[in-house]
Design an enzyme around this catalytic site. Sequence first.
Site, mmCIF file in Angstrom:
data_model
loop_
_atom_site.group_PDB
_atom_site.id
_atom_site.type_symbol
_atom_site.label_atom_id
_atom_site.label_comp_id
_atom_site.label_asym_id
_atom_site.label_seq_id
_atom_site.Cartn_x
_atom_site.Cartn_y
_atom_site.Cartn_z
ATOM 1 C CG ASP A 129 1.877 -2.509 10.128
ATOM 2 O OD1 ASP A 129 2.621 -1.892 9.862
ATOM 3 O OD2 ASP A 129 1.055 -3.321 9.654
ATOM 4 C CB THR A 167 2.816 0.956 6.149
ATOM 5 O OG1 THR A 167 1.631 0.654 6.216
ATOM 6 C CG2 THR A 167 3.846 0.542 7.075
ATOM 7 N NE ARG A 176 -2.315 -4.196 -0.625
ATOM 8 C CZ ARG A 176 -1.967 -3.544 0.564
ATOM 9 N NH1 ARG A 176 -0.614 -4.060 0.881
ATOM 10 N NH2 ARG A 176 -2.596 -2.336 0.696
ATOM 11 C CG ASP A 222 -1.487 -0.105 8.016
ATOM 12 O OD1 ASP A 222 -2.193 0.739 7.702
ATOM 13 O OD2 ASP A 222 -1.482 -1.109 7.520
ATOM 14 C CG ASP A 241 4.690 -7.233 8.350
ATOM 15 O OD1 ASP A 241 5.763 -7.282 8.544
ATOM 16 O OD2 ASP A 241 4.005 -8.208 8.744
ATOM 17 N NE ARG A 299 -2.319 -4.346 6.009
ATOM 18 C CZ ARG A 299 -2.733 -4.975 4.729
ATOM 19 N NH1 ARG A 299 -3.499 -5.936 4.475
ATOM 20 N NH2 ARG A 299 -2.467 -3.950 3.767
ATOM 21 N N GLY A 347 0.998 -1.274 0.102
ATOM 22 C CA GLY A 347 0.008 0.175 0.091
ATOM 23 C C GLY A 347 1.012 1.317 -0.046
HETATM 24 O O1 F6P Z 1 -1.573 -1.236 4.668
HETATM 25 C C1 F6P Z 1 -2.296 0.000 4.151
HETATM 26 C C2 F6P Z 1 -3.710 -0.064 4.146
HETATM 27 O O2 F6P Z 1 -4.036 0.987 3.753
HETATM 28 C C3 F6P Z 1 -4.250 -0.621 5.390
HETATM 29 O O3 F6P Z 1 -4.609 0.265 6.263
HETATM 30 C C4 F6P Z 1 -5.660 -1.306 4.558
HETATM 31 O O4 F6P Z 1 -6.099 -2.300 5.481
HETATM 32 C C5 F6P Z 1 -5.028 -1.721 3.262
HETATM 33 O O5 F6P Z 1 -3.824 -1.010 3.192
HETATM 34 C C6 F6P Z 1 -6.085 -1.412 2.173
HETATM 35 O O6 F6P Z 1 -5.501 -2.008 1.246
HETATM 36 P P1 F6P Z 1 -5.976 -1.826 -0.508
HETATM 37 O O7 F6P Z 1 -5.441 -0.491 -0.853
HETATM 38 O O8 F6P Z 1 -5.534 -2.957 -1.075
HETATM 39 O O9 F6P Z 1 -7.585 -1.728 -0.228
#
Ligand code: F6P
Length: 320
Positions: A130, A126, A72, A128, A103, A172, A11
Amino acid sequence: MKRIGLLTSGGDAPGMNAAIRAVVRSGIYFNMEVFGIERGYAGLIEDVVMPMEMRSVSNIVQFGGTKLRTARCLEMLTKEGQKQAVATLEKYGIEGLVVIGGDGSFRGARALTEEFGVPTIGIPGTIDNDLEYTDYTLGFDTAVNTCLDIINKLRDTMTSHERVCVVEVMGRHCGDIALYSGIASGAEIIVVPEIKFNMDEIVARIDRSRANGKHSNIIVVAEGVMSAEQFSKKLQEVTSYSIRPTCIGHVQRGGSPSMADRMLAAQFGNKAVRLLNEGIGNRVVGIRDNKIIDMDIIEAVSMKKKFNYELYETLQMISM
Ligand code: F6P
């Protein structure tokens, strides 16, 4: 090291562009050739590689998103994908790799390091926050500031209508975006994956605040618990307050990076290249107690994120 590669993965996060700039410019400073790989590991596997110059990173420090784009990449989890990625690095004579991501991206970097001996440096990018080894990840500060801006606006209208607003934020499995945006916005309640919630206690807290003269309430719910819609439905089953759910969503991932994120980006990017220049790989960079640090990548990815219970208690004590 004379040739290094750079990619953003997973992300996106505000500040990634500023980090790209810092890596490219630091590499040029050390007389390295820097290659940008588009679309993260997918671009590495598919050989989407381009040389980066001083001017390739002009005028990007202020923008969200990532100039290199991101993806991803499930293929990177397979031996076949990893071999293909290494073949691309060999084709260009790239001796070291900087990976900006979270991560999952670090796990890809770890595989390149462990299985194939490619020196890699991870930059934590990120929203997050995390990752346990670093106090802050790139993009977290901007994302929280975006949440604050929205929660401020929600507070205006909730107060006029004497409502309860359930605001869903990202993160997340991590409650940090909820924790920080909850404290900094004056939200009365936060609900995070790290702490089991009790709906009766939440209702009692709302009742108490109303009895103390409050005209509205903000409940920040981390997406790792449930959606704002779901939480509002559960809350409505046990109260008669007028409740409105809001999901902040992907707006948290965009926007011009804050000063804090630009400073992190400059320092993380520069540190990553300094390490490679000294022939050091297999590290991640981060910030701890306001100092830029680096750490073994394998150790860093195996650390479990701890929740800051003291900050949670602070919110409980001061937001009412
Ligand atoms: O890891 C970053 C993040 O924005 C999380 O907070 C969220 O759960 C996820 O990515 C959303 O992913 P996507 O952009 O694939 O919907």
